[in-house]
Design a protein around this motif. Structure first.
Motif, PDB file in Angstrom:
ATOM      1  N   HIS A 176      29.065  66.725  42.004  1.00 41.09           N
ATOM      2  CA  HIS A 176      29.165  65.383  42.576  1.00 41.09           C
ATOM      3  C   HIS A 176      30.228  63.858  40.905  1.00 41.09           C
ATOM      4  CE1 HIS A 176      28.921  61.496  45.302  1.00 41.09           C
ATOM      5  NE2 HIS A 176      28.282  62.682  45.840  1.00 41.09           N
ATOM      6  N   PRO A 177      31.505  64.062  42.427  1.00 41.22           N
ATOM      7  CA  PRO A 177      32.089  63.272  41.558  1.00 41.22           C
ATOM      8  C   PRO A 177      31.634  61.557  41.356  1.00 41.22           C
ATOM      9  CG  PRO A 177      32.823  63.042  43.796  1.00 41.22           C
ATOM     10  CD  PRO A 177      31.468  64.291  43.761  1.00 41.22           C
ATOM     11  N   GLU A 178      30.562  61.121  41.656  1.00 37.78           N
ATOM     12  CA  GLU A 178      29.674  60.008  41.762  1.00 37.78           C
ATOM     13  C   GLU A 178      28.308  60.012  40.600  1.00 37.78           C
ATOM     14  OE1 GLU A 178      29.338  57.929  44.850  1.00 37.78           O
ATOM     15  OE2 GLU A 178      31.833  57.622  45.006  1.00 37.78           O
ATOM     16  N   SER A 179      27.519  60.596  41.084  1.00 46.09           N
ATOM     17  CA  SER A 179      26.127  60.936  40.693  1.00 46.09           C
ATOM     18  C   SER A 179      26.121  61.944  39.380  1.00 46.09           C
ATOM     19  CB  SER A 179      25.725  60.689  41.740  1.00 46.09           C
ATOM     20  OG  SER A 179      25.892  62.536  42.109  1.00 46.09           O
ATOM     21  N   THR A 207      35.540  68.983  40.629  1.00 49.83           N
ATOM     22  CA  THR A 207      34.477  69.720  41.368  1.00 49.83           C
ATOM     23  C   THR A 207      33.918  70.096  41.801  1.00 49.83           C
ATOM     24  OG1 THR A 207      35.902  67.328  42.196  1.00 49.83           O
ATOM     25  CG2 THR A 207      33.453  67.783  42.794  1.00 49.83           C
ATOM     26  N   SER A 267      32.109  65.213  48.820  1.00 51.09           N
ATOM     27  CA  SER A 267      30.711  65.354  48.411  1.00 51.09           C
ATOM     28  C   SER A 267      30.032  65.864  48.914  1.00 51.09           C
ATOM     29  CB  SER A 267      30.548  63.993  49.380  1.00 51.09           C
ATOM     30  OG  SER A 267      30.892  65.302  50.696  1.00 51.09           O
TER      31      SER A 267
END
Length: 284
Positions: A19-22, A4, A109
């Protein structure tokens, strides 16, 4: 260290956070004032950054998100008097020029940047401190939470601000909504109406507005907007342009210039105590 947050060498040495999701991306250079040099939100590069100027360490940085601490603006003669002793403290303080420490937040995050006092800072500002900034890309926004701890044995006065530079298409096609109707023109140090200053964005402006709610930067060329959502007491707004650069600075400050001398919105932290500050930039 998790993927990350990785160290990169191009196009300049920096740490890259994704960002790991977005998939939103930050570029951070901790050794150059803890500066965030890039915030990519989706396909949009939100921050302006003059990479050519940045490559010359003898010049001040134009771009990214410089940090203003322990003062915003300047002091008369660059002097801060504490307990009868005059200390040399340059414009906007020293935080934007010093190396910070960088960590990945525990939940990945975002990132945490920390700065603490040194022999040099104590000569300029005789207080022991710890500044921690948590920077998180969230859905279509960037949240910045700052905690300032007074580690000295006396009451610590301070101001804090951010100086982010935002990309725009054309200064002549740029609007700002939500500002107080009156402002302080820093170029003349005189109060004036904000509308007259907004009409001069392409000529270069530097003015401060008292709190009036969120402030929205509007790019009429492409319809993009960016909103600064303040939280008291970091709810003053400074607007700065430097033509011909295609950028506008929309800066949240806690206090005006010379706050530590005038007492106007001067903040203080008791020995051993902490102070929390937050702001949020949302894009649409």
């Amino acid at each position: 260290m998790p993927m990350t947050l990785t160290q990169q060498t191009g196009p300049y040495s920096h740490w890259e956070y994704i960002h790991p999701e977005s998939g939103d991306r930050l570029r951070i250079v901790p050794e150059r004032g803890g500066i965030v040099t890039e915030w990519r939100c989706g396909e949009r590069e939100v921050l302006y950054f003059d990479q050519e100027r940045y490559a010359d360490p003898g010049k001040s940085i134009r771009g990214g998100i410089p940090v203003l601490f322990p003062i915003c603006g300047n002091l008369p003669g660059d002097l801060l008097e504490v307990s009868g002793v005059a200390h040399t403290l340059k414009q906007h303080g020293f935080a934007r020029n010093l190396p910070w420490q960088l960590q990945l937040l525990e939940d990945q995050s975002g990132v945490r940047l920390t700065l603490s006092d040194t022999a040099d800072t104590l000569a300029a500002y005789p207080f022991s401190f710890l500044v921690e900034m948590e920077i998180r890309p969230v859905a279509q926004a960037l949240e910045i939470h700052t905690t300032i701890q007074n580690r000295s044995e006396s009451v610590m006065p301070f101001s804090f601000g951010l100086h982010p530079y935002f990309n725009i298409s054309d200064l002549a096609q740029t609007d700002l909504a939500g500002l107080n109707e009156r402002c302080l023109n820093h170029l003349e140090m005189a109060e004036t109406d904000t509308a007259s200053q907004l009409g001069r964005l392409p000529d270069g402006v530097d003015f401060l507005c008292r709190p009036a709610g969120p402030v929205t930067l509007i790019d009429r060329t492409n319809g993009q907007q960016l909103q600064l959502q303040h939280q008291e007491p970091m709810d003053l707004t400074v607007i700065w342009t430097e033509p011909p650069r295609a950028m506008v600075c929309v800066e949240p400050w806690t206090g005006p210039r010379q706050s530590l001398i005038s007492g106007d919105r001067k903040l203080e932290i008791q020995p051993g105590a902490s102070f929390a500050l937050s702001c949020r930039y949302a894009v649409s």
